[in-house]
Every structure is written in structure tokens, then in C-alpha cells.
Design a protein around this motif. Structure first.
Motif, PDB file in Angstrom:
ATOM      1  N   GLY A   1       0.793  -1.218   0.000  1.00  0.00           N
ATOM      2  CA  GLY A   1       0.000   0.000   0.000  1.00  0.00           C
ATOM      3  C   GLY A   1       0.823   1.263   0.000  1.00  0.00           C
ATOM      4  N   GLY A   2       0.121   2.377   0.104  1.00  0.00           N
ATOM      5  CA  GLY A   2       0.791   3.658   0.093  1.00  0.00           C
ATOM      6  C   GLY A   2       1.593   3.937   1.339  1.00  0.00           C
ATOM      7  N   THR A   3       1.210   3.332   2.474  1.00  0.00           N
ATOM      8  CA  THR A   3       1.891   3.580   3.743  1.00  0.00           C
ATOM      9  C   THR A   3       2.486   2.308   4.347  1.00  0.00           C
ATOM     10  OG1 THR A   3       0.375   5.412   4.216  1.00  0.00           O
ATOM     11  CG2 THR A   3       1.609   4.513   6.071  1.00  0.00           C
ATOM     12  N   HIS A   4       1.773   1.184   4.233  1.00  0.00           N
ATOM     13  CA  HIS A   4       2.205  -0.051   4.884  1.00  0.00           C
ATOM     14  C   HIS A   4       2.372  -1.198   3.890  1.00  0.00           C
ATOM     15  CE1 HIS A   4       0.445   2.157   8.347  1.00  0.00           C
ATOM     16  NE2 HIS A   4       1.417   1.563   9.011  1.00  0.00           N
ATOM     17  N   VAL A   5       3.153  -2.177   4.325  1.00  0.00           N
ATOM     18  CA  VAL A   5       3.292  -3.442   3.602  1.00  0.00           C
ATOM     19  C   VAL A   5       2.768  -4.543   4.509  1.00  0.00           C
ATOM     20  CG1 VAL A   5       4.868  -5.079   2.503  1.00  0.00           C
ATOM     21  CG2 VAL A   5       5.375  -2.640   2.425  1.00  0.00           C
ATOM     22  N   ARG A   6       1.837  -5.340   3.989  1.00  0.00           N
ATOM     23  CA  ARG A   6       1.305  -6.477   4.731  1.00  0.00           C
ATOM     24  C   ARG A   6       1.637  -7.744   3.967  1.00  0.00           C
ATOM     25  NH1 ARG A   6      -2.150  -2.265   4.716  1.00  0.00           N
ATOM     26  NH2 ARG A   6      -2.971  -1.495   6.696  1.00  0.00           N
ATOM     27  N   VAL A   7       2.129  -8.724   4.679  1.00  0.00           N
ATOM     28  CA  VAL A   7       2.457 -10.014   4.070  1.00  0.00           C
ATOM     29  C   VAL A   7       1.833 -11.092   4.943  1.00  0.00           C
ATOM     30  CG1 VAL A   7       4.286 -11.554   3.260  1.00  0.00           C
ATOM     31  CG2 VAL A   7       4.670  -9.075   3.260  1.00  0.00           C
ATOM     32  N   ALA A   8       1.234 -12.097   4.318  1.00  0.00           N
ATOM     33  CA  ALA A   8       0.629 -13.193   5.066  1.00  0.00           C
ATOM     34  C   ALA A   8       0.825 -14.495   4.296  1.00  0.00           C
ATOM     35  CB  ALA A   8      -0.859 -12.940   5.312  1.00  0.00           C
ATOM     36  N   ALA A   9       0.818 -15.604   5.022  1.00  0.00           N
ATOM     37  CA  ALA A   9       0.982 -16.917   4.418  1.00  0.00           C
ATOM     38  C   ALA A   9      -0.104 -17.850   4.927  1.00  0.00           C
ATOM     39  CB  ALA A   9       2.363 -17.494   4.743  1.00  0.00           C
ATOM     40  N   ALA A  10      -0.632 -18.661   4.016  1.00  0.00           N
ATOM     41  CA  ALA A  10      -1.706 -19.591   4.375  1.00  0.00           C
ATOM     42  C   ALA A  10      -1.623 -20.811   3.468  1.00  0.00           C
ATOM     43  CB  ALA A  10      -3.069 -18.930   4.233  1.00  0.00           C
TER      44      ALA A  10
ATOM     45  N   VAL B   1      -0.064 -10.528  -5.169  1.00  0.00           N
ATOM     46  CA  VAL B   1       0.306  -9.177  -4.736  1.00  0.00           C
ATOM     47  C   VAL B   1      -0.815  -8.194  -5.063  1.00  0.00           C
ATOM     48  CG1 VAL B   1       1.981  -7.301  -4.915  1.00  0.00           C
ATOM     49  CG2 VAL B   1       2.749  -9.676  -5.111  1.00  0.00           C
ATOM     50  N   SER B   2      -1.307  -7.550  -4.046  1.00  0.00           N
ATOM     51  CA  SER B   2      -2.249  -6.438  -4.163  1.00  0.00           C
ATOM     52  C   SER B   2      -1.430  -5.158  -4.044  1.00  0.00           C
ATOM     53  CB  SER B   2      -3.279  -6.542  -3.028  1.00  0.00           C
ATOM     54  OG  SER B   2      -3.800  -5.284  -2.677  1.00  0.00           O
ATOM     55  N   VAL B   3      -1.502  -4.293  -5.052  1.00  0.00           N
ATOM     56  CA  VAL B   3      -0.638  -3.118  -5.048  1.00  0.00           C
ATOM     57  C   VAL B   3      -1.431  -1.872  -5.445  1.00  0.00           C
ATOM     58  CG1 VAL B   3       0.138  -3.626  -7.417  1.00  0.00           C
ATOM     59  CG2 VAL B   3       1.528  -2.151  -5.955  1.00  0.00           C
ATOM     60  N   ALA B   4      -1.134  -0.778  -4.784  1.00  0.00           N
ATOM     61  CA  ALA B   4      -1.784   0.504  -5.080  1.00  0.00           C
ATOM     62  C   ALA B   4      -1.173   1.080  -6.351  1.00  0.00           C
ATOM     63  CB  ALA B   4      -1.612   1.468  -3.912  1.00  0.00           C
ATOM     64  N   ALA B   5      -1.662   0.603  -7.498  1.00  0.00           N
ATOM     65  CA  ALA B   5      -1.073   0.973  -8.781  1.00  0.00           C
ATOM     66  C   ALA B   5      -1.999   0.559  -9.916  1.00  0.00           C
ATOM     67  CB  ALA B   5       0.280   0.273  -8.952  1.00  0.00           C
ATOM     68  N   VAL B   6      -1.727   1.089 -11.090  1.00  0.00           N
ATOM     69  CA  VAL B   6      -2.359   0.594 -12.313  1.00  0.00           C
ATOM     70  C   VAL B   6      -1.492  -0.544 -12.839  1.00  0.00           C
ATOM     71  CG1 VAL B   6      -3.078   1.141 -14.667  1.00  0.00           C
ATOM     72  CG2 VAL B   6      -3.346   2.846 -12.847  1.00  0.00           C
ATOM     73  N   VAL B   7      -2.108  -1.714 -13.030  1.00  0.00           N
ATOM     74  CA  VAL B   7      -1.370  -2.933 -13.405  1.00  0.00           C
ATOM     75  C   VAL B   7      -2.007  -3.521 -14.654  1.00  0.00           C
ATOM     76  CG1 VAL B   7      -0.639  -5.220 -12.638  1.00  0.00           C
ATOM     77  CG2 VAL B   7      -0.879  -3.371 -10.969  1.00  0.00           C
TER      78      VAL B   7
ATOM     79  N   THR C   1      -4.106  -4.700  -9.125  1.00  0.00           N
ATOM     80  CA  THR C   1      -4.463  -3.459  -8.425  1.00  0.00           C
ATOM     81  C   THR C   1      -5.180  -3.790  -7.120  1.00  0.00           C
ATOM     82  OG1 THR C   1      -4.636  -2.287 -10.527  1.00  0.00           O
ATOM     83  CG2 THR C   1      -5.766  -1.316  -8.623  1.00  0.00           C
ATOM     84  N   ASP C   2      -4.814  -3.102  -6.043  1.00  0.00           N
ATOM     85  CA  ASP C   2      -5.297  -3.462  -4.707  1.00  0.00           C
ATOM     86  C   ASP C   2      -6.817  -3.517  -4.589  1.00  0.00           C
ATOM     87  OD1 ASP C   2      -5.545  -0.678  -4.916  1.00  0.00           O
ATOM     88  OD2 ASP C   2      -4.444  -0.229  -3.064  1.00  0.00           O
ATOM     89  N   VAL C   3      -7.506  -2.488  -5.087  1.00  0.00           N
ATOM     90  CA  VAL C   3      -8.963  -2.469  -4.931  1.00  0.00           C
ATOM     91  C   VAL C   3      -9.659  -3.520  -5.796  1.00  0.00           C
ATOM     92  CG1 VAL C   3      -9.274  -0.131  -4.059  1.00  0.00           C
ATOM     93  CG2 VAL C   3      -9.024  -0.500  -6.530  1.00  0.00           C
ATOM     94  N   PHE C   4      -9.024  -3.930  -6.889  1.00  0.00           N
ATOM     95  CA  PHE C   4      -9.591  -5.024  -7.679  1.00  0.00           C
ATOM     96  C   PHE C   4      -9.501  -6.333  -6.904  1.00  0.00           C
ATOM     97  CE2 PHE C   4      -8.321  -2.629 -11.824  1.00  0.00           C
ATOM     98  CZ  PHE C   4      -9.342  -1.721 -11.622  1.00  0.00           C
ATOM     99  N   CYS C   5      -8.402  -6.494  -6.152  1.00  0.00           N
ATOM    100  CA  CYS C   5      -8.285  -7.660  -5.267  1.00  0.00           C
ATOM    101  C   CYS C   5      -9.372  -7.628  -4.197  1.00  0.00           C
ATOM    102  CB  CYS C   5      -6.909  -7.681  -4.600  1.00  0.00           C
ATOM    103  SG  CYS C   5      -5.528  -8.050  -5.687  1.00  0.00           S
ATOM    104  N   GLY C   6      -9.536  -6.468  -3.561  1.00  0.00           N
ATOM    105  CA  GLY C   6     -10.540  -6.344  -2.509  1.00  0.00           C
ATOM    106  C   GLY C   6     -11.938  -6.603  -3.027  1.00  0.00           C
ATOM    107  N   ALA C   7     -12.245  -6.076  -4.212  1.00  0.00           N
ATOM    108  CA  ALA C   7     -13.570  -6.276  -4.792  1.00  0.00           C
ATOM    109  C   ALA C   7     -13.802  -7.738  -5.151  1.00  0.00           C
ATOM    110  CB  ALA C   7     -13.737  -5.395  -6.029  1.00  0.00           C
ATOM    111  N   ALA C   8     -12.752  -8.419  -5.625  1.00  0.00           N
ATOM    112  CA  ALA C   8     -12.875  -9.847  -5.937  1.00  0.00           C
ATOM    113  C   ALA C   8     -13.208 -10.639  -4.682  1.00  0.00           C
ATOM    114  CB  ALA C   8     -11.581 -10.360  -6.563  1.00  0.00           C
TER     115      ALA C   8
END
Length: 266
Positions: free
Chosen positions: A8-17, A61-67, A102-109
Motif C-alpha cells: 500500500g501507500g503507507t504499509h506493507v502487509r504479508v501473510a501466508a496460508a 500481490v495487491s498493489v496501489a497501482a495501475v497494473v 491493483t489493490d482495490v480489484f483484489c478487494g472487490a474480488a
């Protein structure tokens, strides 16, 4: 183990499952100013080694960008990255399938499959953090735009004489109602009114069944869900049906969406 990242614009979050969003390991840190793609790869490498999970089965990867469709990061004002072949860089570094979206496309999915938009044919998903991104869900599918750039809700103009935005325009919504804009300010009704104005315009244009909000800025003093819901009708065409307004049920829908999309791809 499958990895998901929200860059994201301020933080990086990483998770494993192993599957789903039942995280075995999680990491959250403030993104270092000037982080490069090489720095990002080094961070992931360090976490994989620290967690002892071995080579990832996949990375989403969800990223605050145009991809673009190939995982090529075209532009990100918050990261300061442009024309970066991020999917290829990560695939070469970790020898596994990689999805970059793109991050919000991930969230919407995620919201469409398992969250607040499940069963809805239309919705507007808003990620309100450092900036403000959006994704439209139309006929149950995420709409990405003609060239995958339909994600910049924060750059709708709410005050043509307002503050200069980092995108180069003046009076963008994110100069008033984002986490960055309100970080050091006391509670005020102005950002909520600006957000209601933009959502009201979107309702007039699309008439979604629901509007789903997520992001760290929702925890700031200015944000009030009930007050926002009360303001929106004043900015909406009277014949349009008012949407159901909800906060995301997930702690990090963008991260969950990155995992789900990467699992579907691999």
C-alpha cells in the motif's frame, strides 16, 4: 504455503496460508520511503526464511497501482514506481506462479466471492487509506475499465479551487477525505461531506446495490458510517435507489483477494 502481499501507500502487509484466508503467518510494517522493487524482493525473502515455509506455492500481490494483464506495474504515485515488470521480477526471484493486481480489484474480488457483495449483482468497493481507490462490481464481476485504470475514486474532483493533489490536478477527493489528508487533523464534517458527494454521484451513475468501505482511514476521527449514510441522498438523483452502505467484514480484503486470485490462477 501460499503468500499474499498488500503493498500500500503507507504499509506493507504479508501473510501466508495453506488456503483460504486462515493465515499461518502475518507481517505488517510501515513501508520505507524510497522502497525499490529490489527492496521488496529482499523483504519477502527475509520473511520466507524467517517463517521457514520453503519455496512459496504461489504469491499474490495487491498493489496501489495501475497494473496490466501481465502483472506489469504501469504507474503508482504513492510508491513512486513506474513501468516495473513486477510479476516477472517475483516469478524469477521465487520460482513460483505470481499474480500482481491493483489493490482495490483484489478487494472487490474478495467481496464478490466471500464478503459483503456475495450474491449482489452490483456494488461499489472503496478502499480508503493513504489515498482512495475504488472498484465497481457489475453483473457480479469486477469492472477494471477500458485499460484497467478504473480504480481512482480519490481523484474525482470535489473542489476545483481546492488543494493541489499529487496526481497534478486540483481539489481531488483524496486531498480532503483520505487517511493521509486527515492524519493530523481534528474531526470535521467537511471530509465526510466530500466523500458523500462523490458516492452520491456514483450512485446516480451506476445505482449499485451496496457500497462497501474498507481501509485504515475508517478508524480516524472524521469517519462516521451512519453520518455518511445520512448525507449521501442529498447528492443522489432522487429516483435512484439508495445502496446498502457497509464496512467490509474482513480485516484486510485486499490481502484476502490477492490470495484468492493467485490460487485461481495457479
Amino acid at each position: 504455503m501460499r503468500y499474499a502481499v498488500d503493498l500500500g501507500g503507507t504499509h506493507v502487509r504479508v501473510a501466508a496460508a495453506q488456503s483460504g484466508c486462515e493465515w499461518r503467518h502475518q507481517h505488517r510494517s510501515r513501508r520505507v520511503a524510497g522502497m525499490t522493487p529490489a527492496d521488496f524482493v529482499a523483504l519477502l525473502s527475509d520473511l520466507i526464511r524467517e517463517w521457514g515455509t520453503g519455496r512459496p506455492q504461489s504469491i499474490g500481490v495487491s498493489v496501489a497501482a495501475v497494473v496490466d494483464d501481465e502483472g506489469y506495474l504501469l504507474a503508482s504515485e504513492n510508491l513512486g514506481w513506474k513501468d516495473v515488470p513486477l510479476r516477472r521480477i517475483l516469478a524469477d526471484a521465487f520460482s513460483c506462479p505470481v499474480l500482481v493486481e491493483t489493490d482495490v480489484f483484489c478487494g472487490a474480488a474478495y467481496e464478490t466471492r466471500l464478503g459483503a457483495a456475495a450474491g449482489a449483482t452490483s456494488a461499489l468497493y472503496l478502499g480508503i487509506g493513504t489515498g482512495i481507490g475504488h472498484a465497481l462490481i457489475l453483473d457480479g464481476r469486477v469492472w477494471r475499465g477500458a485499460r484497467r485504470g478504473a480504480n481512482a475514486f480519490g481523484h474525482t474532483i470535489v473542489d476545483p479551487s481546492g488543494a493541489r493533489c499529487y496526481c497534478g490536478h486540483q481539489g481531488c477527493l483524496c486531498t480532503e477525505a483520505s487517511g493521509l489528508a486527515q492524519a493530523d487533523k481534528s474531526a470535521s464534517d467537511v471530509p465526510l461531506q466530500r466523500l458523500a458527494l462523490s458516492i452520491g454521484n456514483a450512485v446516480t451513475l451506476v445505482e449499485p446495490e451496496c457500497v462497501i468501505l474498507s481501509g485504515g482511514a475508517l478508524n480516524q476521527a472524521w469517519f462516521d458510517l451512519d453520518r455518511l449514510a445520512a448525507l449521501i441522498p442529498a447528492f443522489t438523483y432522487p429516483a435512484a435507489s439508495q445502496p446498502r452502505l457497509v464496512r467490509s467484514y474482513a480485516a484486510d480484503p485486499n490481502l484476502c483477494g490477492a490470495l484468492l486470485l493467485s490460487m485461481e490462477q495457479s
